[in-house]
Scaffold this active site. Sequence first.
Site, short mmCIF file in Angstrom:
data_model
loop_
_atom_site.label_atom_id
_atom_site.label_comp_id
_atom_site.label_asym_id
_atom_site.label_seq_id
_atom_site.Cartn_x
_atom_site.Cartn_y
_atom_site.Cartn_z
N GLU A 91 0.84 -1.18 0.01
CA GLU A 91 0.03 0.07 0.12
C GLU A 91 0.87 1.24 -0.08
O GLU A 91 0.47 2.42 -0.37
CB GLU A 91 -0.95 -0.24 1.12
CG GLU A 91 -2.22 0.74 1.12
CD GLU A 91 -3.30 0.55 2.04
OE1 GLU A 91 -2.74 0.32 3.58
OE2 GLU A 91 -4.57 0.59 1.61
N LYS B 76 -14.08 2.19 -3.36
CA LYS B 76 -14.93 2.66 -2.09
C LYS B 76 -16.38 3.15 -2.40
O LYS B 76 -17.38 2.89 -2.04
CB LYS B 76 -14.08 3.28 -1.00
CG LYS B 76 -13.22 2.78 -0.40
CD LYS B 76 -12.70 3.70 0.87
CE LYS B 76 -11.37 3.04 1.35
NZ LYS B 76 -10.84 4.22 2.32
N HIS C 111 6.71 -26.91 0.08
CA HIS C 111 6.14 -28.12 -0.77
C HIS C 111 4.90 -27.34 -1.70
O HIS C 111 4.54 -28.10 -2.37
CB HIS C 111 5.27 -28.87 0.27
CG HIS C 111 6.36 -29.69 1.12
ND1 HIS C 111 6.63 -30.93 0.95
CD2 HIS C 111 7.11 -29.31 2.31
CE1 HIS C 111 7.48 -31.42 1.76
NE2 HIS C 111 7.61 -30.45 2.65
#
Lengths: 363, 363
Positions: A221, A354, A242
């Site tokens: 960010e 938003k 793995h």
Amino acid sequence: MPQTMIPKKELVQEARTVAAALAQYSTMVVVGIGGSSQGLRAITSALGARKKTIIICDDLDPIAFQMATQHVDWKTTCINVVSKSGGTLEIMALASVVVDFLKKAVGEDWIHHVAVTTDPQVGFLRQWAKQHDLKTCQIPANVGGRFSIFTAVGLLPLCWAGYDIDALLLGAQSALADAAPKKWAEQQVEWDRSGRSIAVVMPYSSHLSDYARWFVQLWAESLGKSEVGQTPLVAIGTADQHAQLQMFAEGAKNKCIRFIIVKSWLQDIVVPESINPETSYLSGKSFGQLLTTAAETTAQALEQVDCPSYTIALPELNETALGHLMMCDIIMTLAAAKLYGVNPFGQPGVELGKKLWRQRIEA
Amino acid sequence: MPQTMIPKKELVQEARTVAAALAQYSTMVVVGIGGSSQGLRAITSALGARKKTIIICDDLDPIAFQMATQHVDWKTTCINVVSKSGGTLEIMALASVVVDFLKKAVGEDWIHHVAVTTDPQVGFLRQWAKQHDLKTCQIPANVGGRFSIFTAVGLLPLCWAGYDIDALLLGAQSALADAAPKKWAEQQVEWDRSGRSIAVVMPYSSHLSDYARWFVQLWAESLGKSEVGQTPLVAIGTADQHAQLQMFAEGAKNKCIRFIIVKSWLQDIVVPESINPETSYLSGKSFGQLLTTAAETTAQALEQVDCPSYTIALPELNETALGHLMMCDIIMTLAAAKLYGVNPFGQPGVELGKKLWRQRIEA
């Protein structure tokens, strides 16, 4: 200025005072998301629970929310609503639900159970706290969410639950004189510019998974702007040996790795006689030793296929070490922003989403 | 051949028979790592616990291991050791410790508490099972770990704990005729070739975090070869709208997003009257609705900044839907491998690290 992220004495005292005023409760529900929850989660995950229970509500997944809150006895629970801006949509939704639970359980008394951690002046939460005379802590106006772990965002719940906030702050303070973070920043940016656009953060302890996620927000960010910024990627040893190591070793050559190891474990597990005679070399080795050697030999193997890395060694999982590491990472991030020429503060790129979300819900 | 990953009837029956033979126990400790644990974890996390408890041990972090096993009553617990190859170092270490606990608790009777899920012929675990006459399930020789969720690796513990394995297998079967996965593969590879080297997988449900991690292994380990392969990256909505979205929107233009939403929730939470008059539009909305609209509007916002995505909608979180999605993802991965011209099986790049690790511990 990293030092501005360490609060002044009076603000540490404010957090202590509110923590003391909430001492009668045995559970704290922290309603916060992103910078208001992830740093707290990083520390509590790394250090394990204390006698008092912190429940972090940052999740609109309805089943996860129910699982987190179903056994809460609201009579002995306090709520800490955390939001710098004071109006984050998820926080308004989550806080409305938990305050409703609380009111149903304790009636008018709900106001004694609620604290608010927010901007000193502006935003809905500050206003709401005034209206109902709620306990409050402030997040200094110049400290953004993802840099706020050393403010009341972290200090209030940590102090309340019994973590050593003095040690945390001492660790953070000591990082201000550490030369390593600037070197890490230079190294990361140099790697990024030479095509290593993915910064893997790979702790060898699942207790550091949430720390790694905190780092992801900090790095992503702060730097993900103007089409620059290295993408952070979480891997956890040894599970990701793995799952992802094949890709680090032989996939696209666009990664660099920051290993994190824990030098000493307060409690370790020693392997008894191995069930398999062919792995008798495991007998008598501790899990901690196995983790450390796994990180070292993975670094070595990656070096042979030209995948660069560096290793950070935490002395042990405690408040001082975490405070130091987290402040180092903040310094590194600010230094990297300078090298990239981007503003590490703010997150302008998320505003459109938003707005669209709000409009859609309002429609 | 994706259909080879759905086991024949007799192998499903084998898993049922062993599950029935272990029915007297109330807890199962599954010792497995990577392909031997991650798919199981994906399904149990997504669907929540049943009456019987599955504990997955895949972690050498000593504190995490102690927390996972400290309340286990070994007298009422069975152990399922899962490893295709039969000799994975972590599994040998973890199994040695838990078998030692078990022997101390129940003595000679330990052999009745242990099942082994491994290759039908080769490897230490098969040999160990013969030696002590342990219950066994087989992982067909031609099914590698990360493709093994529909074999006994998943079926034995899921069936034992009370999940609907018929529904899981039906979901998987129905995916064989689904045209979407090949289109996804073409889209992902095309995006990768045009510089979108990072494939974000972003479920809007924290219950799908472990599914996302399963996908990471599938995609990374199958395709990360010969310096090709898109890097998978986990993001969880809405938390990562606060942590990573800024980077997706304005950082390096090297990402493409696969959103996953859940259409219907068995239990949902409805927001009561909002504490904040300015967010009164939240009142009466459910968390499920908020999550879905968040995914949709985030996709819309990203489109405006030229970050491509597609959305997968799960009807709900159940065995059929998960079986379908996981098999779709296997088909997509195999199709992508074909387009990249890499062998999706095996993980040659991790062998050097394993060898160095073993040598270091032996030294």
